[in-house]
Design an enzyme around this catalytic site. Structure first.
Site, PDB file in Angstrom:
ATOM      1  N   ALA A  35       0.860  -1.184   0.000  1.00  5.69           N
ATOM      2  CA  ALA A  35       0.000   0.000   0.000  1.00  5.69           C
ATOM      3  C   ALA A  35       0.898   1.236   0.000  1.00  5.69           C
ATOM      4  O   ALA A  35       2.114   1.120   0.218  1.00  5.69           O
ATOM      5  CB  ALA A  35      -0.896   0.029   1.226  1.00  5.69           C
ATOM      6  N   LYS A  36       0.344   2.379  -0.254  1.00  6.62           N
ATOM      7  CA  LYS A  36       1.102   3.622  -0.112  1.00  6.62           C
ATOM      8  C   LYS A  36       0.111   4.752   0.074  1.00  6.62           C
ATOM      9  O   LYS A  36      -1.020   4.672  -0.396  1.00  6.62           O
ATOM     10  CB  LYS A  36       1.923   3.883  -1.379  1.00  6.62           C
ATOM     11  CG  LYS A  36       3.044   4.872  -1.198  1.00  6.62           C
ATOM     12  CD  LYS A  36       4.202   4.248  -0.459  1.00  6.62           C
ATOM     13  CE  LYS A  36       5.466   5.029  -0.558  1.00  6.62           C
ATOM     14  NZ  LYS A  36       6.631   4.181  -0.334  1.00  6.62           N
ATOM     15  N   GLY A  37       0.561   5.786   0.747  1.00  9.94           N
ATOM     16  CA  GLY A  37      -0.308   6.948   0.929  1.00  9.94           C
ATOM     17  C   GLY A  37       0.493   8.205   0.753  1.00  9.94           C
ATOM     18  O   GLY A  37       1.728   8.179   0.654  1.00  9.94           O
TER      19      GLY A  37
END
Ligand code: GLU
Length: 418
Positions: A101-103
């Protein structure tokens, strides 16, 4: 080519090698969930402001999703999507039990006060706390965020869900952080270089290094390389670049940047133009800043024989093909900079077990994981006669595909995977 297209290109180059058909390819490349939120805060001036935040959850076949939270003006859906996908392949290539995931929040942390950053972070958690958690998706620091950011996230998340330190990693030690986490990415970069140079029969003390970026990753990588005798001849950051043919004293440069906030003005080396860094005369080039910097144009000017991708996505496909053709050895990002997420994994394990490890244990376990992954990548490259990036992607994709198949999404092409 956009960042997402670049990652897809590398993915497809490897999936073709694996013989994966297009339906399965689509399943593996498409993110599971993309969240976009507005973080509305009152600035110190009393004005209202809004910052757009993203969280892309790419794949969870091998475990909870994992990846950093970037605070940078250039954060946009394309970049976050590509970085989320890279996290899936990164956790798989080093074989830790996570998805990817990444934000990110589109903001300039340099222009915001401590209070404003705190408000933005808490507003972001208010919006996404239902879709993150220790068994779901675990954020961590990335460019522009740090242990303090993670402390605010723990506090805000815990207001909704009770005390939950394992919701993020890269926390301060006082709140359940791990020994060695801050230096982990740079430490992992160093282990990767050590493994490669051992194979190449080259002593670190005979090599000249150039490093683009002197943030968390670049500075620790520089420190470990110079402690092992490597000569760092050039370094750049957002403000400029410095050069010294006899090698830069990293300890004293670190002291300078602590007070000056930049490498510029450091008296122990000559100033150089920032854009000369990538093409400077050196043996090993380490991009440790933003993505997309090694373009085809830059590639033909590069003097280095080795490229170590400490940044995420620094190389465009055209440059990558050029390096392969020219026999320039490139260690890919999904392996090189995995040290951060590996020690994040140790931190999460320590939180769940409520048992602390010492630095010696953290670094020994990190080294073992990096060396095992290195051997597997090299072995795959030999057996399938391909470059190291394609080999790393092949390893990662086959692990994720197998996990997906075992969990029930099975068709013929899944079963064909090695
Ligand atoms: N931001 C780091 C990366 O890109 C670390 C991620 C993590 O620890 O979850 O790998």
């Amino acid at each position: 080519m956009s960042a997402t297209e670049t990652t897809k290109y590398y993915f497809q180059r490897a999936s073709k090698e694996l013989g994966i058909e297009s339906q399965l390819e689509k399943v593996l490349i498409t993110p599971r969930r993309e969240v976009k939120v507005e973080c509305i805060i009152e600035l110190d001036s009393g004005e209202m402001a809004t910052y757009t935040g993203f969280r892309v959850q790419h794949d969870s076949a091998r475990g909870p999703m994992k990846g950093g939270l970037r605070y940078h003006p250039e954060v946009d859906p394309d970049e976050v999507n590509s970085l989320a996908s890279l996290m899936t392949w990164k956790t798989a290539v080093v074989n830790i039990p996570y998805g990817g995931a990444k934000g990110g929040i589109s903001c300039d942390p340099g222009q915001l006060s401590h209070q404003e950053l705190q408000k933005i972070t808490r507003a972001f958690v208010d919006e996404i706390h239902d879709v993150i958690g220790p068994q779901l998706d675990i954020p961590a620091p990335d460019m522009g965020s740090n242990a303090q950011t993670m402390a605010w996230i723990v506090d805000q998340f815990s207001k909704y869900h009770g005390w939950t330190p394992a919701v993020v990693t890269g926390k301060p030690l006082e709140l359940g952080g791990s020994e060695g986490r801050e230096a982990a990415t740079g430490q992992g970069v160093f282990y990767a270089i050590e493994a490669l140079m051992k194979d190449e029969g080259r002593a670190l003390s005979d090599l000249r290094f150039a490093i683009q970026g002197f943030g968390n990753v670049g500075s620790y990588a520089a420190k470990f390389i110079s402690q092992a005798g490597g000569k760092i001849v050039a370094i750049s950051d957002a403000g400029g670049a410095i050069y010294s043919k006899d090698g830069i004293d990293i300890e004293s440069l670190m002291l300078h940047t602590q007070s000056a906030g930049t490498i510029c003005g450091y008296e122990g080396a000559e100033a150089m133009k920032r854009d000369q860094l990538l093409t400077v005369d050196c043996d090993v080039l380490i991009p440790a800043a933003l993505g997309g910097v090694l373009t085809r144009e830059v590639a033909s000017e590069i003097k280095a024989k080795y490229i170590i991708e400490a940044a995420n996505g620094p190389t465009t496909p055209e440059a990558d093909e050029y390096f392969i053709k020219k026999g320039i050895i490139l260690l890919p990002d999904i392996f090189v900079n995995a040290g951060g997420v590996v020690v994040s994994y140790f931190e999460w394990v320590q939180n769940i077990q409520q048992f602390r490890w010492n630095l010696k244990r953290v670094n020994e376990e990190l080294k073992t994981i990096m060396l095992d992954a290195y051997s597997e990548i090299v072995q795959t490259a030999k057996t399938t006669n391909c470059d190291l990036r394609t080999a790393a992607f092949q390893l990662a994709i086959s692990r994720v595909a197998r996990a997906t198949a075992l969990r029930g999404l099975e068709n013929e092409s899944f079963c064909m995977i090695r």
